[in-house]
Design an enzyme around this catalytic site. Structure first.
Site, short mmCIF file in Angstrom:
data_model
loop_
_atom_site.label_atom_id
_atom_site.label_comp_id
_atom_site.label_asym_id
_atom_site.label_seq_id
_atom_site.Cartn_x
_atom_site.Cartn_y
_atom_site.Cartn_z
N CYS A 70 -11.63 1.34 -2.14
CA CYS A 70 -12.52 0.33 -2.71
C CYS A 70 -13.11 0.84 -4.04
CB CYS A 70 -13.60 -0.03 -1.69
SG CYS A 70 -14.49 -1.54 -2.11
N HIS A 77 -10.69 -0.94 3.73
CA HIS A 77 -11.39 0.28 4.13
C HIS A 77 -10.80 0.89 5.40
CE1 HIS A 77 -15.00 0.08 1.43
NE2 HIS A 77 -14.51 -1.14 1.27
N GLU A 85 -11.36 3.69 6.62
CA GLU A 85 -12.36 4.49 7.36
C GLU A 85 -13.20 3.64 8.30
OE1 GLU A 85 -12.73 3.26 4.46
OE2 GLU A 85 -14.82 3.08 3.83
#
Lengths: 847, 235
Positions: free
Chosen positions: B85, B194, B196
């Site tokens: 991002c 994302h 994560e």
């Protein structure tokens, strides 16, 4: 003249700030122009500032107290307290601190109910009167949470109003010593299709997202409600929750004579002057838009740095006292910290870092510039504090010091100079604690008896199965019941990585401790229509709904915060509604054993004579010993043939008054709201807690607005799982089963094999438990003997409404493909030139 | 293995990236924007957020941070770098990756669970996925619309450097549905969604994000460990 200090004075070191931001330069003194609120405050430039000396010498000088919102008798009292006329700065400070917003002068006598009826509780570490209530959730960990209003600013300037609403509540949480970990936003707007709603709603949503997303706080829930009564007074409430180790709890007291007063964070500008007094403590008139300068302007990046620096300061034990600057700015922070400790304070106002050098002392004191905190630190820690601030690139300036209480033991004085002129010399307690208190006249609204007699139970209802089917589709497409994804996907719900459940679930659920799975659930609810019909019961219903939303996820509800949104307290009918609602909420909290830990009152949500519906918004927090046992609202894909079994918990009565159905299909509001039975809510909550611990339930969804129909549609659409429902044949009509809004109910899905254990548990808790069907592999919602609606048809009706109203976010894949075909290379290269000026014309990327 | 996670002022998903690295089995090492020392890390993640408030232009200021000088040098020397991002935006601003990320076409911030198709599995960060594998990862950005000139896009496609594409809906208007790209060497990857946030069943929509972090561990383990890990490739 305002300059940055060059030399250290009285142990307080010179200001330090970010190296690349030059100190405000001295500028020629000119009278600022254009600001309505400012003009009233600022008349001090022609002959220098209005000093204490000058005030004593010119006792008869006319002062604009009425323009600042002070009544004649309040002004007289100020003169008595000071023994002279106030200076211009003092007058501004009293007008701010004695405003409705800061002093709670109309609500104080009623809010005592919360304290009087507070249930026994050993978890509470800080309560009403602090920046936010703090509740211990384990031996080592506490959470703090609070909901606040930012209604007026959000109407005047939706983006900044809503953004700074988030910023303000987050600083309250931070001031308690907590790391803020999430936000929620209960919102109310006028009619969904009104042109002004198209101005206010997108701005508010973008402001909440713009600030919260940039701050790195997940948005885990809230409400969006439309009603014409909010047309000129939208409600933008913001809730934040934070987590702290128990021993890190911070105090606001400015203790320790000789301690240094440090202003941390953004520089002070002319924004937000008169925010609490001119804007928040008066009704709107036609010139509301001209009050835009009274709205603060937010910088979430600065707030993020402020959070990180404060947390580092707390952990290093460098802070003796701390208070956030929000409404009422420096005035509030200085007087409250000093008053809380009984000490005095000496402040050199010219040291405050300014955005605009020409600001007068009054403006500096009244500014509501965002992203600032006031710290009390010991002289030996000052250098360390400044070093932490510098690490994070935040301004930190020693602006004053704590002084002793008077020799006779009475509290100290707040003495403020500006370039050696004494502009303020007051007892801080007179501002912070001794504001006026009113027992305003109250009278039941004259129309209430007629309103309550006009019951919705007598309205025409769908006559056959086909009409019932149409009603289901119409209801789920109505603005209050439709899919809110258009709004919620503008908020980051993932950041920090601890969001277990977020909107559209019944509660936001957060993991607090990664090791143990300790977690919390939070829900905010309110129903202005119910409160309009009966404010006492309406407040209890809001509490019951939030409590139930928390309980159905499997959490144990333990504490409450509230935001009480009402019209003008000067209207006896509004005051009556307020008193009723406070009583209802206090009684409810006492019965449920969940204390009100803090909150906020927002009056003057009124344009002309038209007040909003009384709208108590209640936030309930619950705890999980292990958050992995949370129960989601969506029906899971059937694990075994025949699907999970569906049960309706609680009792369905003929209760349609104030319902969403009455409003959507008949534009009707009348009758009495549904009955509240808090003992039944507690039993339901206890059942859900046990069922969650035993792993008996695969999904659960609370019944409220829109009734059973709404719950079935939402739970089916969540994971695209159908259901076959058989409504009980108990004399209640299918329509009433589907659309009644009786409280104390939930639908649960129970995996096969657990049904005996679950129904036995329900019986043990005395919760009525009626089998109503099964989840299904067919993608349709079927109500036997009535209708069957394919899930795709439900989804189309459910999800189109907000997108059609506010536009913009239809799937881009098709639109993009069209654009690509229609407008080939030329458009792209133009875009590139605009967006990548670093590499005009050349090859991009040289890895 | 030591995976460094950079914290710029305004980084927000740095804790999440560190957690994901730990769950994948790495040691997470926090790197500070003002410190050019990379502390012997074996790979670097530039996390999501709003570095320096995203003032001027997303990633434009972060690109000049002292730690970035070291990362740019190391990346050119082969250090695996993943930009997520805002990190992707920083990599583009640093010219470690081509193109730019502009305002979403619909002008709104958008957060949703997004399906992607993994297109390139020969990079340091995607080698544990199967070619064409469909994965579900949260996307959340206001300026995630990938743009580049036609020639660059053709080159990225031709060299197999589009590592993932949006499927079942493009959340931001990215050209050719591009969600992530890599550099020529395959050690630097930028991705808008994302990973994560998709590493735990409790908090994410899937566990698909873990593959990015286990991929870099495998590529760091090198050819010898390759054989041992191959059996666990398919999740």
């Amino acid at each position: 003249m305002t300059t940055q200090p060059e030399t250290a004075t009285s142990g307080a070191e010179a200001a330090r700030g970010v190296p690349n931001q030059p100190p405000a330069a001295a500028a020629p003194i000119t009278k600022p122009s254009g600001f309505a609120a400012t003009d009233v405050l600022v008349n001090e430039f022609e002959e220098g500032p209005d000093t204490v000396q000058r005030a004593a010498a010119t006792p008869d000088e006319l002062q604009p107290h009425a323009d600042l919102g002070l009544k004649d008798d309040e002004y007289t009292r100020i003169r008595e307290i000071l023994g002279r006329r106030p200076t211009a700065s003092e007058l501004a400070m009293y007008s701010i601190m004695w405003s409705e917003h800061c002093s709670y002068k109309s609500s104080k006598v009623h809010l005592r109910e919360f304290v009087k009826k507070v249930p026994k509780n050993t978890r509470m570490l800080a309560g009403i009167g602090e920046n936010a209530g703090v509740v211990q959730i384990s031996e080592k960990i506490a959470v703090t949470f609070k909901v606040e209003s930012h209604n007026h600013p959000s109407y005047v300037e939706p983006y900044q109003g809503a953004a700074t609403g988030v910023g303000g509540i987050v600083r309250d949480i931070l001031a308690m010593g907590a790391r803020p970990v999430a936000v929620m936003d209960p919102l109310r707007f006028g009619a969904a299709d009104h042109p002004d709603t198209a101005r206010v709603l997108p701005g508010v949503v973008a402001g909440i997202g713009g600030y919260g997303n940039c701050l790195g706080l997940p948005n885990i829930g809230g409400e969006i409600v439309f009603d014409p009564c909010y047309q000129g007074n939208p409600l933008v409430n913001a809730l934040s929750i934070g987590v702290l180790p128990v021993e890190r709890l911070q105090k606001k007291e400015a203790t320790g004579v000789g301690n240094v007063v440090v202003l941390l964070g953004a520089r002070t500008g002319r924004d937000g002057i008169g925010g609490v007094s001119v804007l928040a403590s008066a009704t709107f008139d036609e010139e509301a838009e001209q009050r835009r300068p009274s709205v603060q302007v937010g910088d979430p990046f600065m707030e993020k740095l402020l959070i990180e620096s404060c947390l580092e300061l707390y952990d290093a034990g460098l802070v003796s006292g701390i208070q956030d600057l929000g409404g009422a700015g420096l005035t509030c922070a200085l007087t409250e910290t000093a008053a809380a400790a009984g000490t005095g304070m000496r402040v050199w106002l010219e040291r405050v870092p300014l955005r605009e050098a020409s600001m007068s002392p009054t403006e500096i004191l009244a500014s509501e510039s965002q992203e600032r905190m006031l710290l009390i630190v010991t002289p030996e820690n000052l250098d360390k504090v400044l070093a932490v601030a510098e690490k994070w690139g935040v301004w930190a300036t020693a602006i004053g010091e704590v002084t002793a209480a008077s020799a006779d033991g009475s509290p100290g004085r707040l003495l403020i100079t500006w370039n050696d002129h004494v502009v303020v010399d007051v007892p801080p307690g007179s501002l912070a604690d001794d504001g006026p208190v009113y027992e305003r006249p109250m009278r039941e609204p004259s129309d209430l008896i007629l309103l309550q007699a006009d019951r919705a139970e007598t309205l025409p209802r769908p006559a056959n199965a086909e009409e019932l089917r149409e009603t289901v589709l119409r209801m789920i497409a109505s603005p209050n019941l439709c899919d809110k994804t258009w709004v919620t996907e503008q908020y980051d719900r993932y950041v920090l990585g601890n969001t277990v459940l977020a909107q559209p679930e019944d509660s936001g659920v957060l993991r607090i401790d990664e090791e143990t799975g300790l977690g919390v659930a939070l829900s905010v609810d309110g129903n202005g229509r119910f409160a309009r019909l009966d404010p006492y019961e309406g407040a209890k219903l809001a509490l019951a709904e939030a409590y139930r939303n928390v309980a159905v996820t499997g959490a144990e509800p333990i504490a409450v915060t509230d935001c009480l949104n009402f019209g003008s307290p000067e209207d006896p009918a509004v005051m009556w509604q307020f008193a009723q609602a406070v009583n209802g909420l206090a009684d409810g909290c006492q019965q449920l054993g969940t204390p009100v830990t803090g909150g906020n009152v927002s009056f003057y949500n009124q344009t002309g004579a038209a007040a909003i519906h009384p709208t108590p918004v209640v936030g309930v927090m619950g705890i999980f010993d292990d958050v992995t046992r949370r129960i989601p609202m969506g029906f899971p894909a059937p694990a075994k043939a025949g699907g999970d079994l569906l049960y309706l918990l609680g009792e369905t009565r003929l209760e349609l008054s104030g319902s969403e159905w009455a409003w959507v299909t008949h534009g009707h509001l009348g009758g009495r709201p549904p009955k509240v039975d808090l003992a039944a809510e507690q039993a339901l909550g206890a059942l859900m807690g046990r069922a969650s611990k035993a792993g008996l339930v695969s999904a659960a969804h609370d019944l409220s607005d829109g009734g059973l129909s709404q719950v079935l549609v939402e739970s089916c659409l969540r994971y695209n799982v159908g259901a076959k429902v058989t409504l009980p044949e108990d004399g209640t009509s299918p329509f009433v089963h589907l659309f009644s809004e009786s409280a104390g109910r939930a639908v649960v899905a129970v995996p096969r094999g657990h049904e005996k254990a679950f129904t036995a548990l329900a019986a043990e808790h005395g919760v009525p438990c009626t089998p109503i069907g099964v989840t299904s592999e067919e993608t349709a919602l079927e109500v036997r003997g009535q209708f069957s609606i394919p899930l795709d048809e439900l989804r189309t009706a459910f999800s189109a409404t907000l997108r059609d109203l506010f536009g913009g976010t239809a799937e881009l894949v098709s639109r993009h493909a069209e654009a690509t075909e229609a407008e080939p290379t030329a458009v792209r290269s133009v875009t590139l030139e605009i967006t990548d000026p670093q590499a005009p014309g050349g090859p991009i990327g040289n890895a | 293995m030591r995976i460094g996670v950079v914290t710029f002022p305004g980084s927000l998903d740095d804790g999440d990236a560190a957690r994901a690295a730990r769950i994948a089995g790495a040691e997470a090492v926090r790197l500070w924007h003002g410190d050019p020392d990379l502390h012997r890390v074996d790979a670097v993640v530039l996390p999501g957020g709003f570095s320096y408030g995203d003032y001027l232009r997303c990633g434009a200021i972060a690109r000049f941070a002292p730690v970035m000088e070291s990362i740019i040098d190391a990346a050119r020397g082969g250090l695996p770098v993943l930009g997520i991002c805002n990190g992707f935006q920083v990599l583009c601003e640093a010219h470690l990756l081509p193109g730019a990320l502009t305002r979403n076409q619909h002008l709104h911030f958008r957060n949703r669970d997004q399906w992607l198709r993994v297109e390139a599995t020969n990079t340091a960060w995607t080698n544990r996925f199967a070619p064409g594998q469909e994965i579900l990862i949260p996307v959340k950005n206001g300026e995630g619309c990938f743009v580049a000139d036609q020639r660059t896009l053709d080159q990225l496609e031709g060299e197999g450097r589009v590592i993932a594409r949006y499927i079942r809906g493009n959340p931001n208007g990215s050209q050719r549905d591009i969600a992530g790209i890599t550099n020529e060497a395959g050690n630097v990857v930028g991705i808008m969604p994302h990973p994560e946030h998709a590493v735990e069943a409790l908090t994410g929509p899937s566990l698909d994000g873990l593959g990015f972090f286990t991929s870099v561990l495998r590529s760091l383990a090198g050819a010898s460990a390759d054989g041992q890990l191959a059996g666990g490739q398919q999740r």
